[in-house]
Motif scaffolding. Structure first.
Motif, PDB file in Angstrom:
ATOM      1  N   PHE A 110       0.827  -1.202   0.000  1.00 20.11           N
ATOM      2  CA  PHE A 110       0.000   0.000   0.000  1.00 20.11           C
ATOM      3  C   PHE A 110       0.864   1.256   0.000  1.00 20.11           C
ATOM      4  N   VAL A 111       1.942   1.233   0.798  1.00 19.45           N
ATOM      5  CA  VAL A 111       2.852   2.379   0.843  1.00 19.45           C
ATOM      6  C   VAL A 111       3.519   2.587  -0.511  1.00 19.45           C
ATOM      7  N   ALA A 112       4.017   1.511  -1.104  1.00 21.72           N
ATOM      8  CA  ALA A 112       4.743   1.624  -2.374  1.00 21.72           C
ATOM      9  C   ALA A 112       3.834   2.114  -3.497  1.00 21.72           C
ATOM     10  N   PHE A 113       2.717   1.439  -3.700  1.00 20.56           N
ATOM     11  CA  PHE A 113       1.848   1.800  -4.820  1.00 20.56           C
ATOM     12  C   PHE A 113       1.079   3.092  -4.548  1.00 20.56           C
ATOM     13  N   GLY A 114       0.764   3.340  -3.273  1.00 16.89           N
ATOM     14  CA  GLY A 114       0.146   4.613  -2.925  1.00 16.89           C
ATOM     15  C   GLY A 114       1.079   5.778  -3.216  1.00 16.89           C
ATOM     16  N   GLY A 115       2.356   5.591  -2.912  1.00 13.97           N
ATOM     17  CA  GLY A 115       3.337   6.631  -3.201  1.00 13.97           C
ATOM     18  C   GLY A 115       3.503   6.851  -4.689  1.00 13.97           C
ATOM     19  N   LEU A 116       3.569   5.756  -5.451  1.00 14.02           N
ATOM     20  CA  LEU A 116       3.731   5.876  -6.903  1.00 14.02           C
ATOM     21  C   LEU A 116       2.516   6.543  -7.554  1.00 14.02           C
ATOM     22  N   LEU A 117       1.340   6.374  -6.951  1.00 15.72           N
ATOM     23  CA  LEU A 117       0.113   6.971  -7.492  1.00 15.72           C
ATOM     24  C   LEU A 117      -0.127   8.391  -6.983  1.00 15.72           C
ATOM     25  N   GLY A 118       0.792   8.868  -6.147  1.00 13.20           N
ATOM     26  CA  GLY A 118       0.699  10.247  -5.687  1.00 13.20           C
ATOM     27  C   GLY A 118      -0.114  10.487  -4.436  1.00 13.20           C
ATOM     28  N   PHE A 119      -0.518   9.406  -3.744  1.00 15.04           N
ATOM     29  CA  PHE A 119      -1.329   9.578  -2.541  1.00 15.04           C
ATOM     30  C   PHE A 119      -0.567  10.296  -1.430  1.00 15.04           C
ATOM     31  N   PHE A 120       0.773  10.169  -1.418  1.00 19.41           N
ATOM     32  CA  PHE A 120       1.575  10.754  -0.342  1.00 19.41           C
ATOM     33  C   PHE A 120       2.359  11.979  -0.800  1.00 19.41           C
ATOM     34  N   GLY A 121       1.940  12.557  -1.907  1.00 20.74           N
ATOM     35  CA  GLY A 121       2.557  13.786  -2.383  1.00 20.74           C
ATOM     36  C   GLY A 121       3.929  13.560  -2.988  1.00 20.74           C
ATOM     37  N   VAL A 122       4.726  14.628  -2.998  1.00 20.09           N
ATOM     38  CA  VAL A 122       6.062  14.590  -3.585  1.00 20.09           C
ATOM     39  C   VAL A 122       7.029  13.949  -2.604  1.00 20.09           C
ATOM     40  N   PHE A 123       7.824  13.012  -3.092  1.00 22.07           N
ATOM     41  CA  PHE A 123       8.789  12.333  -2.228  1.00 22.07           C
ATOM     42  C   PHE A 123       9.801  13.346  -1.684  1.00 22.07           C
ATOM     43  N   GLY A 124       9.973  13.350  -0.378  1.00 24.01           N
ATOM     44  CA  GLY A 124      10.950  14.230   0.239  1.00 24.01           C
ATOM     45  C   GLY A 124      10.444  15.614   0.570  1.00 24.01           C
ATOM     46  N   GLU A 125       9.140  15.873   0.366  1.00 21.23           N
ATOM     47  CA  GLU A 125       8.595  17.190   0.692  1.00 21.23           C
ATOM     48  C   GLU A 125       8.624  17.418   2.200  1.00 21.23           C
ATOM     49  N   PRO A 126       8.589  18.665   2.653  1.00 23.14           N
ATOM     50  CA  PRO A 126       8.591  18.947   4.096  1.00 23.14           C
ATOM     51  C   PRO A 126       7.404  18.287   4.792  1.00 23.14           C
ATOM     52  N   LEU A 127       7.618  17.903   6.032  1.00 22.97           N
ATOM     53  CA  LEU A 127       6.563  17.245   6.809  1.00 22.97           C
ATOM     54  C   LEU A 127       5.543  18.285   7.251  1.00 22.97           C
ATOM     55  N   GLU A 128       4.481  18.427   6.482  1.00 23.18           N
ATOM     56  CA  GLU A 128       3.492  19.455   6.759  1.00 23.18           C
ATOM     57  C   GLU A 128       2.065  18.930   6.730  1.00 23.18           C
ATOM     58  N   SER A 129       1.707  18.243   5.659  1.00 17.80           N
ATOM     59  CA  SER A 129       0.310  17.885   5.429  1.00 17.80           C
ATOM     60  C   SER A 129      -0.053  16.551   6.069  1.00 17.80           C
ATOM     61  N   SER A 130      -1.356  16.280   6.096  1.00 15.00           N
ATOM     62  CA  SER A 130      -1.864  15.047   6.692  1.00 15.00           C
ATOM     63  C   SER A 130      -1.373  13.821   5.936  1.00 15.00           C
ATOM     64  N   ARG A 131      -1.139  13.952   4.615  1.00 14.69           N
ATOM     65  CA  ARG A 131      -0.677  12.803   3.833  1.00 14.69           C
ATOM     66  C   ARG A 131       0.722  12.371   4.265  1.00 14.69           C
ATOM     67  N   ASP A 132       1.556  13.329   4.702  1.00 10.51           N
ATOM     68  CA  ASP A 132       2.890  12.989   5.184  1.00 10.51           C
ATOM     69  C   ASP A 132       2.799  12.215   6.496  1.00 10.51           C
ATOM     70  N   TYR A 133       1.899  12.651   7.371  1.00 10.59           N
ATOM     71  CA  TYR A 133       1.711  11.953   8.643  1.00 10.59           C
ATOM     72  C   TYR A 133       1.094  10.572   8.423  1.00 10.59           C
ATOM     73  N   THR A 134       0.248  10.461   7.402  1.00 10.59           N
ATOM     74  CA  THR A 134      -0.318   9.150   7.081  1.00 10.59           C
ATOM     75  C   THR A 134       0.772   8.170   6.681  1.00 10.59           C
ATOM     76  N   LEU A 135       1.721   8.631   5.872  1.00 10.14           N
ATOM     77  CA  LEU A 135       2.837   7.772   5.473  1.00 10.14           C
ATOM     78  C   LEU A 135       3.672   7.372   6.688  1.00 10.14           C
ATOM     79  N   LEU A 136       3.942   8.328   7.574  1.00  6.21           N
ATOM     80  CA  LEU A 136       4.695   8.021   8.786  1.00  6.21           C
ATOM     81  C   LEU A 136       3.965   6.988   9.646  1.00  6.21           C
ATOM     82  N   ILE A 137       2.661   7.162   9.770  1.00  6.84           N
ATOM     83  CA  ILE A 137       1.852   6.232  10.570  1.00  6.84           C
ATOM     84  C   ILE A 137       1.931   4.820  10.003  1.00  6.84           C
ATOM     85  N   LEU A 138       1.803   4.689   8.692  1.00  6.59           N
ATOM     86  CA  LEU A 138       1.851   3.368   8.063  1.00  6.59           C
ATOM     87  C   LEU A 138       3.209   2.708   8.253  1.00  6.59           C
ATOM     88  N   LEU A 139       4.286   3.480   8.086  1.00  9.04           N
ATOM     89  CA  LEU A 139       5.633   2.930   8.248  1.00  9.04           C
ATOM     90  C   LEU A 139       5.898   2.529   9.692  1.00  9.04           C
TER      91      LEU A 139
END
Length: 248
Positions: A110-139
């Motif tokens: 889910f993390v890999a394909f969600g990231g490739l489909l843009g669900f978690f925004g731009v890779f390496g962007e500043p930790l600001e939005s809820s999508r970044d926290y969602t990725l952190l939560i999943l990991l």
């Protein structure tokens, strides 16, 4: 090895291979989380530190809440693995390794394909939005499940998602080995334990180094490597616990 009520705690070649692959996978997840969200995900210590820092920054105090909430999912992952493995072992029931490893596999996918489909925004962007926290939560959830499972099945001898305890145990083991002629007690598996701990540290580092190159080149696509490693572990557990037990 992996069917019945057994724990994968013995120094067999197959068990050691599982431990090393899990350490390699943890190194990949940790560097991937750091490069994607600027936070380490395989241990809770960093979140406690960031919580204190963010709380002191008045204009960023809302991030302190995130730093407090995210590691709770590491805890939840450990609790989940405890219910599926630890409690069942204590009740002399068949531990459901294949479910915990299956969850890790599905979450990594889910993390890999969600990231490739843009669900978690731009890779390496500043930790600001809820999508970044969602990725952190999943990991963190993935690492909590993995660490809880391997801690249980190794009888608290092995940790694969962080190196502090392993390095401490390695240091103590090396001193015991160097002073073995002075000690009256038998060394037992101390030498095997030293090799195992050294191997875990090496493979965690190897995963981190390889991951740094892969994530730099492919962004979220780098999480496809943990998808492969967790998939291998899941199908191994499924084969021994479900398929082979039915055909035996």
């Amino acid at each position: 090895m992996l069917y019945g009520n057994e724990s994968i705690s013995h120094y067999t070649k197959s068990n050691i291979a599982i431990w090393m692959l899990m350490a390699f996978q943890a190194g990949l997840l940790n560097i991937g989380g750091f490069m994607a969200c600027h936070r380490f995900v395989s241990h809770v210590t960093g979140f406690a530190t960031f919580f204190g820092y963010e709380l002191s920054q008045k204009e960023q105090a809302h991030h302190a809440v995130g730093m407090l909430v995210v590691p709770l999912f590491f805890l939840f992952g450990a609790m989940l693995s405890g219910q599926l493995v630890d409690i069942r072992l204590k009740l002399h029931k068949k531990p459901k390794y294949y479910i915990t490893f299956g969850l890790i596999f599905l979450l990594c996918a889910f993390v890999a394909f969600g990231g490739l489909l843009g669900f978690f925004g731009v890779f390496g962007e500043p930790l600001e939005s809820s999508r970044d926290y969602t990725l952190l939560i999943l990991l963190c959830l993935i690492c909590g499940i993995q660490n809880g499972t391997i801690t249980t099945v190794s009888r608290s001898v092995i940790r694969t998602t962080h190196l502090t305890g392993i390095t401490t145990d390695l240091g103590i083991g090396l001193i015991r080995l160097l002073n073995r002629h002075k000690l009256d007690e038998p060394m037992g598996n101390e030498f095997d334990a030293i090799l195992m701990r050294t191997g875990i540290i090496f493979h965690f580092g190897l995963g981190s180094v390889l991951g740094a190159f892969v994530f730099s080149a492919f962004g979220h696509g780098g999480f496809l490597i943990p998808v492969v490693t967790s998939g291998v572990l899941f199908w191994t557990m499924f084969y021994f616990q479900v398929w082979k037990s039915k055909t035996a």
